[in-house]
Design an enzyme around this catalytic site. Structure first.
Site, short mmCIF file in Angstrom:
data_model
loop_
_atom_site.label_atom_id
_atom_site.label_comp_id
_atom_site.label_asym_id
_atom_site.label_seq_id
_atom_site.Cartn_x
_atom_site.Cartn_y
_atom_site.Cartn_z
N ASP A 96 0.86 -1.19 0.00
CA ASP A 96 0.00 0.00 0.00
C ASP A 96 0.90 1.24 0.00
O ASP A 96 1.17 1.84 1.04
CB ASP A 96 -0.95 0.00 1.19
CG ASP A 96 -2.02 1.07 1.06
OD1 ASP A 96 -2.03 1.80 0.04
OD2 ASP A 96 -2.85 1.19 1.98
N HIS A 204 -8.18 0.34 7.29
CA HIS A 204 -8.39 1.72 6.88
C HIS A 204 -9.68 2.27 7.50
O HIS A 204 -10.63 1.53 7.70
CB HIS A 204 -8.45 1.82 5.36
CG HIS A 204 -7.15 1.39 4.72
ND1 HIS A 204 -7.09 0.72 3.54
CD2 HIS A 204 -5.88 1.56 5.13
CE1 HIS A 204 -5.82 0.47 3.24
NE2 HIS A 204 -5.06 0.97 4.19
N SER A 382 -5.22 7.04 20.22
CA SER A 382 -4.29 7.33 19.14
C SER A 382 -3.50 8.56 19.63
O SER A 382 -3.90 9.19 20.60
CB SER A 382 -5.03 7.64 17.84
OG SER A 382 -5.73 6.50 17.39
N HIS A 401 4.56 3.98 13.45
CA HIS A 401 3.42 4.38 12.61
C HIS A 401 2.07 3.95 13.17
O HIS A 401 1.03 4.24 12.59
CB HIS A 401 3.57 3.82 11.20
CG HIS A 401 2.98 2.44 11.02
ND1 HIS A 401 3.35 1.36 11.78
CD2 HIS A 401 2.03 1.97 10.18
CE1 HIS A 401 2.66 0.29 11.40
NE2 HIS A 401 1.85 0.63 10.43
N GLY A 402 2.08 3.23 14.27
CA GLY A 402 0.82 2.75 14.83
C GLY A 402 1.14 1.91 16.05
O GLY A 402 2.25 1.99 16.60
P1 5GP Z 1 -1.31 -0.20 9.07
O1 5GP Z 1 -0.97 0.90 8.18
O2 5GP Z 1 -0.11 -0.91 9.58
O3 5GP Z 1 -2.34 -1.12 8.55
O4 5GP Z 1 -2.04 0.47 10.31
C1 5GP Z 1 -1.46 1.46 11.09
C2 5GP Z 1 -1.97 1.38 12.47
O5 5GP Z 1 -3.33 1.84 12.54
C3 5GP Z 1 -2.07 0.00 13.07
O6 5GP Z 1 -0.81 -0.43 13.50
C4 5GP Z 1 -3.04 0.21 14.22
O7 5GP Z 1 -2.33 0.56 15.39
C5 5GP Z 1 -3.87 1.40 13.77
N1 5GP Z 1 -5.30 1.11 13.55
C6 5GP Z 1 -5.86 0.07 12.88
N2 5GP Z 1 -7.21 0.18 12.87
C7 5GP Z 1 -7.51 1.32 13.55
C8 5GP Z 1 -8.74 2.01 13.87
O8 5GP Z 1 -9.85 1.60 13.54
N3 5GP Z 1 -8.63 3.19 14.56
C9 5GP Z 1 -7.42 3.70 14.96
N4 5GP Z 1 -7.40 4.87 15.62
N5 5GP Z 1 -6.26 3.06 14.68
C10 5GP Z 1 -6.30 1.91 13.99
MN MN Z 2 -2.84 0.76 4.02
MN MN Z 3 -1.32 2.28 6.94
#
Ligand code: 5GP
Ligand code: MN
Ligand code: MN
Length: 478
Positions: A96, A204, A382, A401-402
């Protein structure tokens, strides 16, 4: 492997270059000791060590505390290779391309909009199409699509999808200049031409949050954040277009590696010298996909603003805090062995976190460092952090990043029913609008690591500074 890890600090671990014959640089892991035990359960550190063998890699192969296993490279990884002869690797950017997050700020407290929350959620859900492979109402002719690929956010704003200030508040002003639409194959274009303004599925989301804690009031002021404020968090990327670009070039590089005499310990690390034909074509196609992703987040911003106004009235405003990429490669200058060097920084599940004074940060935030936006999960906090000068020295100006996954999608589904997750969240006052219960099970908060721990590691290590914490109130998912 653990016994071969040196503790540099309570938050940083090192595997020396001598650990394996083929390593070119050491591997560095930002984590607490407890986290390390979990991290060692999957292949992510082995993958990190594989990354350290790449031709031209500088200083260290690095992972953030949100690390987990990915395609070739671990997610949560940072790898910088020497420009222009070092390699570029699609797996170091991810499928992505320019997946990223953007935060919009309301001009009012959440309490003012609380009673409209369900209407807001429904309006956003119906305005921003979601789901796997879903298309939207913006259908681009091939000429317009080429313009989007070339100009990113700029084209969107010129065509009525936002404001000039949105561009200034986007990393790289929402446009990588080397983008070349001709380097993007037809199949990718076909997948993308009707997906602008769509969110995709799973991880997402669009989320309405409340700012529930301020950690640094000076920086929060500079960012225009205050306690109790309503904000909107948007997470998505380049949709089918970026995925196809990655697929196409991984295939190309798998077969061109031999020609360049490149040997890698894992086929998934397919790469090409940056200055080779394949390397340049991919870099220019990746930039086009990155621009598509910025255009996509800009289109979604526009649709969220429409929804916002339709529920709260014409004079309700959502202004941008910032937009950060977390799957991208960029040419940057960093200090290595006392010298400034141009490098190709791969960030895969890592966020740029440039510190105060960096010329690439928009003047509005330059004094305090760039905003670093870290989503946690739909049931936890977050964060907004700020980049620091320590990150410039230790992690090529990068942070996490998360929260990072701690459970695979299939394991998450085995453990929880989507309807359970939904009920639990609703009981806690978190509203959810989603097209897929199965998706909710995969995305259950428990499928992710503890975001508070992850953010504490980057903040204690000094590579980002805590500014504000957000709490989810309405989650809109695919
Ligand atoms: P990635 O880009 O790795 O798929 O996601 C980035 C981060 O978004 C994940 O590591 C997770 O901590 C966070 N994330 C995933 N789903 C949600 C959501 O529904 N709400 C929020 N605030 N964060 C999320
Ligand atoms: Mn993505
Ligand atoms: Mn992402």
């Amino acid at each position: 492997l653990k016994k071969d890890m040196k503790r540099i600090s309570p938050f940083l671990w090192k595997v020396d270059k001598g650990y394996r014959d083929d390593m070119n640089v050491p591997a560095m892991i930002f984590a607490t000791e407890n986290m390390l035990d979990d991290v060692l359960k999957d292949r992510s550190i082995e993958q990190l060590i594989n990354v350290s063998t790449l031709p031209g890699i500088q200083k260290a192969a690095i992972v953030m505390p949100d690390v987990h296993e990915g395609y070739g490279f671990p997610i949560g990884g940072v790898a910088a290779t020497l420009w222009p002869s070092g390699v570029i690797s699609p797996g170091g950017i991810g499928y992505d391309i320019n997946c990223g997050v953007r935060l919009l700020k309301a001009d009012c407290e959440f309490s003012k909009i609380r009673r409209h929350i369900e209407l807001l959620g429904a309006a956003i859900y119906s305005n921003v199409p979601s789901g796997v492979g879903k298309s939207g109402d913006i259908v681009l002719s091939s000429k317009k699509l080429d313009n989007v690929l070339k100009h990113g956010s700029k084209w969107m704003v010129e065509n009525g999808y936002g404001y000039e200030e949105d561009i200034e508040r986007t990393e790289s002003s929402g446009c990588l200049k080397n983008a070349d639409p001709d380097a993007v194959f037809e199949k990718a274009k076909k997948r993308g031409h009707d997906q602008l303004g769509t969110m995709g599925a799973g991880n997402h989301f669009v989320e309405i949050d409340i700012v529930d804690e301020i950690f640094d009031s000076e920086i929060a002021n500079a960012y225009g954040l205050f306690k109790g404020q309503a904000v909107v968090l948007i997470h998505t990327g380049s949709r089918g277009l970026g995925h196809q670009v990655a697929t196409d070039y991984i295939k190309i590089m798998m077969s061109s590696m031999k020609k360049y005499g490149i040997e890698v310990p894992d086929r998934e690390l397919a790469c090409a010298p940056f200055d080779s034909n394949e390397g340049q074509q991919y870099f220019n196609a990746m930039a086009a996909a990155a621009n598509f992703a910025w255009a996509n987040r800009q289109a979604i911003t526009h649709k969220v603003r429409q929804a916002w106004e339709s529920v709260l009235g014409k004079d309700s405003r959502l202004s941008m805090l910032y937009d950060v990429a977390h799957n991208i490669a960029k040419i940057e200058e960093h200090e290595i062995e006392g010298q400034k060097r141009k490098v190709i920084v791969h960030r895969k599940g890592a966020t740029r976190a440039f510190g105060p004074g960096h010329p690439d940060i928009t003047s509005q935030y330059r004094e305090v460092g760039q905003p670093v936006i870290i989503p946690g999960s739909m049931g936890t906090a977050s964060y907004v952090l700020a980049g620091t000068n320590v990150s410039m020295q230790m992690s090529f100006g990068s942070s996490c990043h998360g929260a990072g996954r701690q459970m695979s999608r299939s394991e998450a589904k085995r453990r929880r029913q989507g309807s359970d997750v939904l009920m639990e969240l609703e009981n806690r006052g978190i509203h959810v609008q989603s097209g897929s219960l199965r998706g909710l099970a995969e995305e259950a908060p428990g499928a992710y690591k503890d975001v508070d721990d992850v953010v504490n590691v980057v903040s204690m290590a000094g590579i980002a500074k805590k500014v504000a914490r957000l709490k989810p109130m309405m989650v809109i998912k695919g």
